[in-house]
Design a protein around this motif. Structure first.
Motif, PDB file in Angstrom:
ATOM      1  N   PHE A   1      50.500  33.510  44.783  1.00 55.37           N
ATOM      2  CA  PHE A   1      49.938  34.707  44.178  1.00 55.37           C
ATOM      3  C   PHE A   1      48.737  34.317  43.342  1.00 55.37           C
ATOM      4  CE2 PHE A   1      54.410  35.421  44.864  1.00 55.37           C
ATOM      5  CZ  PHE A   1      54.411  36.644  45.518  1.00 55.37           C
ATOM      6  N   VAL A   2      47.711  35.149  43.356  1.00 54.30           N
ATOM      7  CA  VAL A   2      46.545  34.965  42.496  1.00 54.30           C
ATOM      8  C   VAL A   2      46.442  36.206  41.621  1.00 54.30           C
ATOM      9  CG1 VAL A   2      44.050  34.588  42.386  1.00 54.30           C
ATOM     10  CG2 VAL A   2      45.387  33.541  44.233  1.00 54.30           C
ATOM     11  N   PHE A   3      46.280  35.968  40.319  1.00 51.07           N
ATOM     12  CA  PHE A   3      46.139  37.025  39.328  1.00 51.07           C
ATOM     13  C   PHE A   3      44.791  36.865  38.641  1.00 51.07           C
ATOM     14  CE2 PHE A   3      50.562  35.889  39.650  1.00 51.07           C
ATOM     15  CZ  PHE A   3      51.257  37.085  39.587  1.00 51.07           C
ATOM     16  N   CYS A   4      44.233  37.959  38.163  1.00 52.58           N
ATOM     17  CA  CYS A   4      43.040  37.871  37.329  1.00 52.58           C
ATOM     18  C   CYS A   4      43.124  38.919  36.239  1.00 52.58           C
ATOM     19  CB  CYS A   4      41.765  38.028  38.151  1.00 52.58           C
ATOM     20  SG  CYS A   4      41.474  39.689  38.787  1.00 52.58           S
ATOM     21  N   GLY A   5      42.337  38.706  35.200  1.00 57.77           N
ATOM     22  CA  GLY A   5      42.355  39.669  34.113  1.00 57.77           C
ATOM     23  C   GLY A   5      41.490  39.241  32.958  1.00 57.77           C
ATOM     24  N   GLU A   6      41.923  39.662  31.759  1.00 59.43           N
ATOM     25  CA  GLU A   6      41.117  39.450  30.577  1.00 59.43           C
ATOM     26  C   GLU A   6      41.965  39.028  29.388  1.00 59.43           C
ATOM     27  OE1 GLU A   6      39.801  43.445  28.852  1.00 59.43           O
ATOM     28  OE2 GLU A   6      40.399  43.948  30.907  1.00 59.43           O
ATOM     29  N   GLY A   7      41.311  38.327  28.467  1.00 61.01           N
ATOM     30  CA  GLY A   7      41.950  37.938  27.215  1.00 61.01           C
ATOM     31  C   GLY A   7      41.741  39.016  26.165  1.00 61.01           C
ATOM     32  N   GLU A   8      42.106  38.702  24.943  1.00 60.51           N
ATOM     33  CA  GLU A   8      42.115  39.710  23.896  1.00 60.51           C
ATOM     34  C   GLU A   8      40.773  39.947  23.214  1.00 60.51           C
ATOM     35  OE1 GLU A   8      44.975  38.427  20.976  1.00 60.51           O
ATOM     36  OE2 GLU A   8      44.180  36.411  20.965  1.00 60.51           O
ATOM     37  N   MET A   9      39.759  39.145  23.488  1.00 61.28           N
ATOM     38  CA  MET A   9      38.494  39.261  22.771  1.00 61.28           C
ATOM     39  C   MET A   9      37.415  40.033  23.528  1.00 61.28           C
ATOM     40  SD  MET A   9      39.306  37.818  19.996  1.00 61.28           S
ATOM     41  CE  MET A   9      37.783  37.588  19.134  1.00 61.28           C
TER      42      MET A   9
END
Length: 111
Positions: A40-48
């Motif tokens: 599985f490959v996931f992508c996204g963002e951090g909190e900043m």
């Protein structure tokens, strides 16, 4: 009309991160996920807001590769073609990840 490049910070491990940083944890949001050959490959963002991440896991959801960037903006969309995953950044470029070799590259324009 910007052109983006990859510059590597460092390879690391979780024990090394825990040794080097008092608080290495960050909140994150998964924006997209895809299944590829029992991985599985996931992508996204951090909190900043300026951070993006890409994670590849095995079939048991154990992390076996990841990239965390503090300058990419969030990664929001995944597509795949011939074992290459194209990961779109909100900054207007794509990271390509070969799921067989873990090779990455950057595309400034997807044609």
């Amino acid at each position: 009309k910007k052109e983006y490049v990859i510059s590597y910070g460092a390879d690391t491990t979780l024990p090394k991160l825990l040794q080097d940083y008092k608080d290495p944890w960050a909140d994150y949001q998964i924006d997209d996920r895809i299944s590829v050959d029992d991985q599985f490959v996931f992508c996204g963002e951090g909190e900043m807001g300026n951070e993006g991440f890409i994670v590849k896991t095995d079939a048991d959801n154990q992390i076996n590769w990841m990239l965390f960037s503090t300058t990419s903006n969030p990664f929001i969309e995944l597509t795949i073609n011939n074992n290459i995953v194209y990961i779109k950044s909100t900054a207007g470029f794509f990271i390509t990840l070969n799921v067989k070799t873990n090779e990455i590259s950057i595309l400034n324009n997807l044609k």
